[in-house]
Design a protein around this motif. Structure first.
Motif, short mmCIF file in Angstrom:
data_model
loop_
_atom_site.label_atom_id
_atom_site.label_comp_id
_atom_site.label_asym_id
_atom_site.label_seq_id
_atom_site.Cartn_x
_atom_site.Cartn_y
_atom_site.Cartn_z
N ASP A 75 21.06 21.99 19.47
CA ASP A 75 21.29 22.94 20.54
C ASP A 75 22.76 23.34 20.42
O ASP A 75 23.67 22.53 20.64
CB ASP A 75 21.02 22.30 21.91
CG ASP A 75 21.25 23.26 23.06
OD1 ASP A 75 22.39 23.75 23.20
OD2 ASP A 75 20.30 23.53 23.81
N PHE A 76 23.02 24.58 20.02
CA PHE A 76 24.38 25.01 19.67
C PHE A 76 25.35 24.82 20.83
O PHE A 76 26.44 24.27 20.66
CB PHE A 76 24.36 26.48 19.24
CG PHE A 76 25.63 26.94 18.59
CD1 PHE A 76 25.82 26.81 17.22
CD2 PHE A 76 26.66 27.51 19.35
CE1 PHE A 76 27.00 27.23 16.61
CE2 PHE A 76 27.83 27.93 18.76
CZ PHE A 76 28.00 27.79 17.38
N LYS A 77 24.97 25.25 22.01
CA LYS A 77 25.87 25.15 23.17
C LYS A 77 26.18 23.70 23.52
O LYS A 77 27.30 23.37 23.94
CB LYS A 77 25.26 25.86 24.37
CG LYS A 77 25.37 27.38 24.31
CD LYS A 77 24.97 28.00 25.64
CE LYS A 77 25.22 29.50 25.63
NZ LYS A 77 24.86 30.13 26.92
N GLU A 78 25.20 22.85 23.34
CA GLU A 78 25.42 21.44 23.65
C GLU A 78 26.29 20.77 22.58
O GLU A 78 27.23 20.04 22.90
CB GLU A 78 24.05 20.74 23.73
CG GLU A 78 24.14 19.26 24.12
CD GLU A 78 22.77 18.63 24.21
OE1 GLU A 78 22.59 17.53 23.61
OE2 GLU A 78 21.87 19.22 24.84
N TYR A 79 25.97 21.03 21.31
CA TYR A 79 26.70 20.39 20.21
C TYR A 79 28.16 20.84 20.18
O TYR A 79 29.07 20.04 19.94
CB TYR A 79 26.02 20.73 18.88
CG TYR A 79 26.45 19.83 17.72
CD1 TYR A 79 25.67 18.74 17.35
CD2 TYR A 79 27.63 20.06 17.03
CE1 TYR A 79 26.06 17.92 16.30
CE2 TYR A 79 28.03 19.24 15.99
CZ TYR A 79 27.23 18.17 15.63
OH TYR A 79 27.62 17.34 14.60
N PHE A 80 28.38 22.13 20.44
CA PHE A 80 29.72 22.69 20.34
C PHE A 80 30.30 23.03 21.72
O PHE A 80 31.01 24.02 21.88
CB PHE A 80 29.70 23.93 19.45
CG PHE A 80 29.46 23.64 18.00
CD1 PHE A 80 30.38 22.92 17.26
CD2 PHE A 80 28.30 24.08 17.37
CE1 PHE A 80 30.17 22.66 15.91
CE2 PHE A 80 28.07 23.83 16.03
CZ PHE A 80 29.00 23.11 15.29
N GLU A 81 30.02 22.19 22.68
CA GLU A 81 30.49 22.45 24.05
C GLU A 81 32.01 22.58 24.10
O GLU A 81 32.55 23.52 24.70
CB GLU A 81 30.03 21.32 24.98
CG GLU A 81 30.45 21.52 26.43
CD GLU A 81 29.98 20.39 27.34
OE1 GLU A 81 30.29 20.46 28.55
OE2 GLU A 81 29.33 19.44 26.84
#
Length: 451
Positions: A390-396
């Motif tokens: 999950d891009f937003k979660e991984y790269f918060e």
């Protein structure tokens, strides 16, 4: 013209991202035995890089790994070791794989004679016989060191791209950087290869050199277009005097300020666009019929140690002193000093000194950073699918860092798109996703300034 005084705050030390992780992270934890096993298992197409490190004299701006010599025996000895390195490689690699790219870099490759160049080319082709019909075969050339015989050898042996080092046509700048190169010398060298059928000519220029101004660089660009290159690489001068002693010869007060450099870069984009070129990545310009432009349009442009390329996905094999190789999940660099390089080869092993084996996180971040650097956009959904995240979660945290550049990007659920102004700060934007930068203190001199 934009007001670039406000951009000065973005001038910080940062990588150029010809690799991720950068060479600063290469280490000896990546063992020779691991590297050899990787080479044995590779099955992709090949990209070959040959480092020819000799120059007659120093150009003070140069950040390359160079050996200054006028001794013919030094070049002959080096060629002999290159041949031995190729023989060792042939016992490890599957050399029947297709070669899609080959590049001679330097130093000054044409400091070697026509006879020496031909002997190297013939040796390479005896080891790697399967060159694709549309292989990109290129050579960096100092126009001051090119004669008819060398041009004949290169074109006869399939070289189809030539990159000429110019840097600047202004006489005052040339004198200061210790590279006197009259316009006519460059023009004659380009004509020499054009007359032999070379259809792709690149010219390297550098902005940020001593005594350069916007006005003087305008004149350099106008002269460059009289020669009509197919591509221009216009690099930001990397001032790293703590690494390169030659750069200490410059009076830093004569270097243009960050806002002047940004004005030069903006003018380059405006002027070259009006004259039929398109900005490719952060420092290249190409005519619309060039394959780099077409790759940018369809999102297949790649970036590696040779700059921007359409030959992404190939396994890069670096041959020669200091050369760097790259695979999907590793980088490997040869020894930087000649005695260690020769000693390894004399033992019958590759002159591998250090490198890095990429973790899952490294591969993910490499993909993100290189796509931004090459195409000025990132397909978030493709990254999520490929890496199962999950891009937003991984790269918060990284997305929070991007807030500093929100006026330079468009961000939604599907894409990060860097706008025209943001392209001038693409190194800064890419740095937001660099996990290693957190471990490099502000006062540690590692990289040149981004602006």
């Amino acid at each position: 013209m934009r007001d670039y005084k406000a951009f000065v705050k973005y001038s910080k030390a940062g990588p150029r991202y010809t690799s991720y992780p950068t060479a600063v992270e290469f280490n000896k934890d990546f063992k020779y035995e691991e590297y050899v096993e990787i080479l044995k298992k590779q099955n992709k197409a090949l990209s070959l890089y040959f480092h020819l490190p000799f120059c007659r004299s120093a150009c003070y701006f140069c950040g390359c790994n160079v050996i200054y010599t006028a001794k013919e025996e030094s070049k002959e000895r080096y060629l002999n070791y290159l041949f031995k390195e190729l023989d060792i490689l042939s016992t490890i690699l599957d050399t029947k794989r297709e070669v899609v790219q080959m590049h001679f870099g330097g130093g000054t490759p044409t400091f070697f004679s026509a006879k020496q160049l031909e002997s190297l080319i013939l040796k390479i082709k005896s080891v790697f016989a399967n060159f694709s019909k549309d292989a990109e075969i290129s050579c960096e050339i100092d126009p001051r060191f090119l004669n008819e015989e060398q041009a004949d050898v290169l074109t006869k042996n399939g070289f189809n791209r030539i990159s000429f080092g110019v840097q600047d046509f202004n006489e005052k700048v040339q004198k200061e950087i210790h590279r006197i190169q009259p316009f006519g010398v460059t023009q004659n060298a380009v004509n020499m290869v054009r007359d032999r059928g070379i259809k792709s000519v690149n010219m390297d220029l550098i902005y940020g050199l001593p005594f350069q101004t916007l006005e003087t660089f305008k004149q350099t660009l106008e002269q460059a277009l009289l020669i009509n290159p197919d591509r221009l690489a216009i690099f930001n001068y990397a001032h790293v005097p703590w690494l390169k002693k030659n750069m200490r010869k410059f009076d830093e007060n004569t270097l243009p300020s960050p806002d002047i450099k940004l004005q030069i870069l903006e003018y380059c984009e405006t002027f070259l666009t009006k004259n039929g070129y398109k900005m490719i990545g952060m420092d290249h310009f190409a005519k619309e019929e060039d394959e780099l432009f077409k790759a940018l349009e369809n999102g297949t442009l790649h970036r590696n140690f040779q700059g921007y390329t359409t030959k992404g996905g190939a396994d890069l094999i670096g041959v020669g002193l200091t050369s760097i190789g790259e695979g999907q999940n590793h980088y490997a660099q040869n020894f930087k000093d000649m005695p260690s390089y020769e000693a390894a080869i004399d033992k019958g092993i590759l002159p591998f000194e250090r490198g890095i084996k990429l973790s899952y996180d490294d591969e993910l971040r490499k993909t993100v950073i290189m796509e931004l650097m090459a195409n000025f956009r990132l397909d978030i959904k493709r990254i999520e699918k490929e890496f199962k995240i999950d891009f937003k979660e991984y790269f918060e945290e990284e997305l929070k860092s991007l807030e500093d550049y929100k006026s330079f990007i468009d961000l939604d659920e599907n894409y990060i798109r860097v706008n025209e102004t943001g392209a001038l700060l693409i190194r800064n934007i890419a740095m937001c996703f660099d996990a290693y930068m957190k471990n490099i203190s502000e006062d540690k001199k590692v990289f040149s300034k981004t602006v």
